[in-house]
Write an enzyme that holds these catalytic residues in place. Structure first.
Site: not given
Lengths: 131, 312
Positions: B119, B257, B286
């Site tokens: 991320d 995801d 995610h």
């Protein structure tokens, strides 16, 4: 998400101002800044006076516009509830009022932003006010 | 340790504390107090989290790496976990967060780092790597991006993404109601019931009040949506630099995801870094570490063993 109205000269005697929401970057999406500038005539009056709105509970909220050097005005915004001077606020009532004020704001900003999407977002994230 | 951090550690439920037995360490970085974990000895592996998590995300990933004899460093990005949480939006910038990480890496004088990025750990960690190439040995990249446009199609939608961090709505939804740290992570794991039972409290406990959640709505505002975005040039630099990079790289992605979907995002990293291994697909959305943390740790361990074997 209704019953929010601009109030010109609210009675403030015996009240205190308590911050309930703050936004440092109102211009992140410029149409939000433009909505407040348009609605409260800010390009003309600048920092001269805050905005006041009444919410569904009947409480008055003050919108304090914040300027920052080098950025379009208003750069930020603080929302304060005008509470009875010595009384604690009803947190759930404030939360419902803020949700209504946000809906009023989104309606005023206009497409592509919509109150229906806001309501759906509230339901997706299971906000009590949106159920 | 500051009283705030002691309180936050003590407030973690016992079940959570049992999963996070690591000694807390603190450094002054770039003017902020950063919490980090530094365990083990050997070649350093730095695990970088993103929004809205903290080092706890890596709890299972750490184990195979420590068992294999690596030194594992897990910072909490300033604004998250047990690190200081600035209360003004201006305190958070992409470059500032990279500078925070750079300060920690230099204070620890880490060399031959394997940087594991997830991320926002991607843009910050990869920017650090490009600016400090002599300190980096290898990269592991998962569920992130390193180019200006587009991010994910998801990030361009008004509902729900742009709404949740729009002016005033961010402070209300992500601040007052904590929807990203609560339901947001929950929706982005595969085994939601296990997550709720074993981990959700760890993320919520370290961001207990609206003001502590500032970065959860500020980070989304740094994702470029068009060429006028304030981070556009930094991401363009990142893309150019990464395209020329030659570090051994491993790609790991969550099979489920939907935000950084594997074909679009892992595929683009494959084209950008044709020498990269992978992508290895694991069970996960995610926040893939929540479903496959130990498997990810084993993949990184084995990747490093292969590098050792060929003297890389």
């Amino acid at each position: 998400m209704s019953k929010v109205a601009i109030v010109r000269d609210p009675a403030l005697t015996g009240k205190r101002r308590q911050p309930v929401l703050a936004e440092d970057r109102l211009l992140h999406y410029p149409e939000f800044r433009q909505f407040f500038a348009r609605t409260f005539d800010l390009d003309r009056i600048g920092l001269a006076q805050p905005g006041y709105v009444s919410a569904p509970s009947g409480m008055v909220y003050v919108l304090m516009f914040v300027g920052r050097s080098g950025e379009p005005f208003p750069a930020g915004l603080e929302v304060h509830v005008m509470a009875d001077a010595l009384e604690p606020v009803d947190e759930q009532m404030v939360d419902r009022d803020l949700w209504a004020i946000l809906g009023w704001m989104i309606a005023g900003v206009g497409p592509p932003w919509s109150v229906a999407d806001l309501a759906e977002t509230g339901r997706l994230y299971r906000l009590p006010v949106a159920q | 340790m500051t009283p705030t951090s002691i309180q936050q550690l003590q407030d973690l439920p016992a079940q959570i504390r049992a999963q996070w037995p690591h000694r807390p360490r603190f450094a002054s970085v770039n003017g902020w107090r950063m919490h980090y974990v530094d365990e083990g000895h050997g070649s350093p592996v730095v695990l970088l989290h993103g929004n809205p998590t903290w080092g706890f995300l890596w709890r299972e990933t750490m184990k195979p790496l420590l068992a294999a004899g690596h030194r594992v460093i897990v910072p909490d990005q300033v604004g998250f976990g047990l690190s200081e949480k600035p209360t003004r939006e201006g305190a958070h910038s992409l470059d500032g967060h990279t500078a925070n990480l750079t300060a920690l890496m230099r204070q620890l004088d880490l060399q031959r780092i394997t940087l594991v990025c997830h991320d926002w750990g991607g843009p910050t960690g990869l920017s650090f790597a490009l600016a400090n190439p002599h300190r980096v040995r290898a990269l592991v990249i998962m569920s992130t991006w390193a180019w200006p446009l587009p991010p994910a199609e998801f990030h361009t939608r008004v509902f729900p993404w742009r709404l949740i961090h729009a002016p005033l709505l961010g402070p209300y939804l992500l601040g007052r109601h904590g929807v990203l740290v609560g339901r947001g992570i929950y929706l982005s794991v595969v085994d939601r019931e296990r997550f709720r039972a074993t981990a959700q409290a760890a993320y919520e406990a370290v961001l207990p009040d609206p003001a502590t959640r500032l970065l959860t709505w500020v980070w989304p505002r740094w994702i470029p949506l068009d060429g006028t975005a304030r981070a556009f040039d930094r991401f363009a630099w990142l893309e150019q630099g990464m395209s020329r990079s030659a570090w051994p790289t491993l790609l790991i992605w969550g099979r489920e995801d939907e935000v950084f979907d594997p074909p679009t995002f892992a595929g683009r990293f494959q084209r950008m870094l044709p020498h990269a291994e992978g992508p290895h697909l694991v069970t996960g959305r995610h926040f893939l570490q929540e479903d496959s943390g130990a498997e990810i740790g084993a993949l990184v361990r084995d990747f490093l063993s292969r590098l050792d074997a060929r003297g890389a």
